[in-house]
Each structure stands twice: as structure tokens, then as C-alpha cells.
Design a protein around this motif. Structure first.
Motif, mmCIF file in Angstrom:
data_model
loop_
_atom_site.group_PDB
_atom_site.id
_atom_site.type_symbol
_atom_site.label_atom_id
_atom_site.label_comp_id
_atom_site.label_asym_id
_atom_site.label_seq_id
_atom_site.Cartn_x
_atom_site.Cartn_y
_atom_site.Cartn_z
ATOM 1 N N TYR A 103 0.822 -1.208 0.000
ATOM 2 C CA TYR A 103 0.000 0.000 0.000
ATOM 3 C C TYR A 103 0.860 1.264 0.000
ATOM 4 O O TYR A 103 0.589 2.215 -0.757
ATOM 5 C CB TYR A 103 -0.935 0.019 1.205
ATOM 6 N N ALA B 202 2.260 1.723 -3.443
ATOM 7 C CA ALA B 202 1.237 2.113 -4.421
ATOM 8 C C ALA B 202 0.825 3.568 -4.234
ATOM 9 O O ALA B 202 0.638 4.308 -5.217
ATOM 10 C CB ALA B 202 0.023 1.197 -4.289
ATOM 11 N N ARG B 203 0.691 3.990 -2.984
ATOM 12 C CA ARG B 203 0.291 5.378 -2.714
ATOM 13 C C ARG B 203 1.354 6.356 -3.207
ATOM 14 O O ARG B 203 1.046 7.350 -3.871
ATOM 15 C CB ARG B 203 0.045 5.562 -1.215
ATOM 16 N N GLY C 233 1.365 6.383 -7.050
ATOM 17 C CA GLY C 233 0.251 7.137 -7.606
ATOM 18 C C GLY C 233 0.471 8.632 -7.538
ATOM 19 O O GLY C 233 0.256 9.357 -8.514
ATOM 20 N N ILE D 291 -6.609 5.589 -11.817
ATOM 21 C CA ILE D 291 -6.102 4.654 -10.811
ATOM 22 C C ILE D 291 -4.975 5.282 -9.990
ATOM 23 O O ILE D 291 -5.024 5.239 -8.748
ATOM 24 C CB ILE D 291 -5.670 3.320 -11.454
ATOM 25 N N PRO D 292 -3.949 5.903 -10.622
ATOM 26 C CA PRO D 292 -2.947 6.595 -9.802
ATOM 27 C C PRO D 292 -3.540 7.685 -8.908
ATOM 28 O O PRO D 292 -3.098 7.864 -7.770
ATOM 29 C CB PRO D 292 -1.999 7.204 -10.851
ATOM 30 N N LEU E 234 -5.272 5.877 -5.995
ATOM 31 C CA LEU E 234 -4.252 5.257 -5.147
ATOM 32 C C LEU E 234 -3.528 6.303 -4.310
ATOM 33 O O LEU E 234 -3.289 6.115 -3.117
ATOM 34 C CB LEU E 234 -3.230 4.498 -6.000
ATOM 35 N N PRO F 279 -6.030 1.794 2.116
ATOM 36 C CA PRO F 279 -5.628 0.665 1.267
ATOM 37 C C PRO F 279 -6.814 0.199 0.436
ATOM 38 O O PRO F 279 -7.933 0.072 0.949
ATOM 39 C CB PRO F 279 -5.204 -0.402 2.279
ATOM 40 N N LYS F 280 -6.580 -0.019 -0.842
ATOM 41 C CA LYS F 280 -7.671 -0.383 -1.726
ATOM 42 C C LYS F 280 -7.151 -1.129 -2.945
ATOM 43 O O LYS F 280 -6.018 -0.924 -3.382
ATOM 44 C CB LYS F 280 -8.432 0.871 -2.167
ATOM 45 N N MET G 218 -0.202 -5.208 -8.994
ATOM 46 C CA MET G 218 -1.661 -5.164 -8.869
ATOM 47 C C MET G 218 -2.192 -6.433 -8.207
ATOM 48 O O MET G 218 -3.130 -6.384 -7.414
ATOM 49 C CB MET G 218 -2.300 -4.962 -10.249
ATOM 50 N N LEU H 175 -1.669 -6.166 -4.643
ATOM 51 C CA LEU H 175 -2.584 -5.165 -4.105
ATOM 52 C C LEU H 175 -3.997 -5.737 -3.976
ATOM 53 O O LEU H 175 -4.892 -5.084 -3.466
ATOM 54 C CB LEU H 175 -2.603 -3.942 -5.030
ATOM 55 N N CYS I 72 -5.876 -6.655 -6.585
ATOM 56 C CA CYS I 72 -6.720 -6.250 -7.702
ATOM 57 C C CYS I 72 -7.322 -7.479 -8.392
ATOM 58 O O CYS I 72 -6.717 -8.555 -8.406
ATOM 59 C CB CYS I 72 -5.925 -5.432 -8.715
#
Length: 240
Positions: free
Chosen positions: A42, A45-46, A49, A86-87, A90, A96-97, A115, A118, A120
Motif C-alpha cells: 500500500y 502504491a500510494r 500514484g 487509478i494513480p 491510489l 488501502p484499496k 496489482m 494489491l 486487484c
């Protein structure tokens, strides 16, 4: 065009640069250290993004983040304007997602692996059996405490206007019991319009609306629920 070339180069090199971290993620996963793995995925990814949005020269304003229920999984239901949605989600929603994403993204090396970690879910919209499998997988994730994002229009809007939602797109909420949090993305279509590769700066507004809980009367009628969520997003999209 120069900004676009720089953005693409940054995107590729950032993915490659993260390879050692991906190896660590795989190691944590193999050791069943799931909580540590999830935190690392997470945070990566954050950061990824936010950096991709920054490289586009764009700015994002977040409104209503306090509306996200604490300590429970939710289904974020968002409109879809750009390849950078998506970015944006994120990087600028601090929760968190995972995403229900089109199957084509599973073909991108390294990105698809991130992904997957994550959580996805890749969906082939033309395959009814695969769509059902994706719904079941999403319900399972939501019940396990993971939040999900869906784009119920099914594809990016060409003009930024909200399209109709695909039938049954909110089953993930009605079958799992997870609250729906409508999300409106405004202005992202100016960054990378549908059908174009050129990237240009834009001011994006990310509006997070109040949650809709599945024990509310509206949730008993799937058509009314779909229309209600769509209206919330559309009203935000058209508000000055």
C-alpha cells in the motif's frame, strides 16, 4: 509531447526501480507475513500514484475524505475519466484499496504483479463466466476486510460526462454488505483524454461523498440503489 515522453520514461523506470521492493513483497507473502506485505504494497502504491500525478504536472484537491467509514472495508464507486484515474485514487485517498480492473492490464509485466499483490481483480468484460468469478472474488475480499474500487461505467468517458452504469455493477456491495462510498473525479479527462496519449497538466478535484449502508431501505432495490449512487456522482460532476 515532451511532457508525455518524460512521463512514459518515468513510468517505466519507476516500475523497474521498484523491483527490489517487489522481491521483498514476494518474500513476505511466501512467509505468510500478510500484514507486513499489505503495508509495504500500500505505501508503495500510494507513493507511486502521487508521483505519477506529479509528473503530469497536475494537482489534486480532495474533498470529503472524512466521509470514509473507519475500520471497515468499503466499496468505492467512481466515475472513469482518464488513464490516470487509478494513480489518482491510489495516491490521494488514504485507504488501502484494490481495483476491479480490465483484463488487459494483467498483460503488463511487473505492473500486473504489483496489482495482484494489491489484491486487484482482473475482469474480462466479454466473458460472463469470468465476470461471475470476479464478482465472487470481490465479495470475498470485501468480507475479509479489504476495500475495493469499481468503475461501473465499464470504460473511460470520452467527454468527461458520466455514462450509464453497467447492469449489476453494485452487486459487490449488495452481496458483501460493504457500504458504498461514491467518488467523483473532476478534471482528470483533461490530463489524458480517452483515445489520446498526450499528457497535459490539469486541476483535478476528488470528491468523496457520504457512504450508503446496505441496511438502508434504498439498498433493498438494486435499480434504485444504482440510480442513487449515479445521481450523487453526476451531481458532483456538474456542480461548479
Amino acid at each position: 509531447m515532451f511532457r508525455t515522453v518524460i512521463w512514459i520514461i518515468y513510468f517505466i523506470f519507476r516500475i523497474l526501480f521498484l523491483t527490489p521492493r517487489l522481491i521483498k513483497v514476494k518474500s513476505l507473502h511466501s512467509q505468510n507475513r500478510i500484514e507486513e506485505k499489505d503495508k509495504l504494497v500500500y505505501s508503495t502504491a500510494r507513493s507511486w500514484g502521487r508521483d505519477l500525478v506529479k509528473q503530469s504536472g497536475s494537482k489534486v484537491k480532495v474533498v470529503g475524505e472524512e466521509n470514509i467509514p473507519k475500520d471497515k472495508s468499503v466499496l468505492f464507486v467512481s466515475n472513469h475519466q482518464s488513464n490516470l484515474d487509478i494513480p489518482i485514487l491510489l495516491g490521494f485517498i488514504d485507504r488501502p484499496k484494490a481495483f476491479v480492473a480490465k483484463a488487459e492490464l494483467s498483460k503488463f509485466p511487473l505492473l500486473s504483479t504489483w496489482m495482484e499483490f494489491l489484491n486487484c481483480i482482473f475482469i474480462d468484460r466479454g466473458n460472463a463466466r469470468e465476470s461471475l468469478r470476479a464478482i465472487k472474488a470481490g465479495i470475498k475480499l470485501l468480507k475479509e476486510g479489504y476495500s475495493l474500487v469499481i468503475f461501473p461505467e465499464g470504460t473511460r468517458s470520452k467527454d468527461g460526462k458520466l455514462m450509464e452504469f453497467k447492469p449489476g455493477s453494485l452487486k459487490l456491495a449488495t452481496k458483501s454488505g460493504a457500504p458504498i462510498v461514491p467518488v467523483t473525479i473532476k478534471g482528470a479527462n483533461e490530463i489524458m483524454p480517452s483515445g489520446k496519449l498526450a499528457i497535459r497538466p490539469a486541476n483535478v478535484e476528488l470528491i468523496i461523498s457520504k457512504p450508503i449502508y446496505m441496511d438502508e431501505d434504498i439498498a433493498k432495490d438494486s435499480n434504485a440503489l444504482t440510480e442513487t449512487v449515479r445521481n450523487v456522482i453526476n451531481e458532483n460532476l456538474n456542480r461548479d
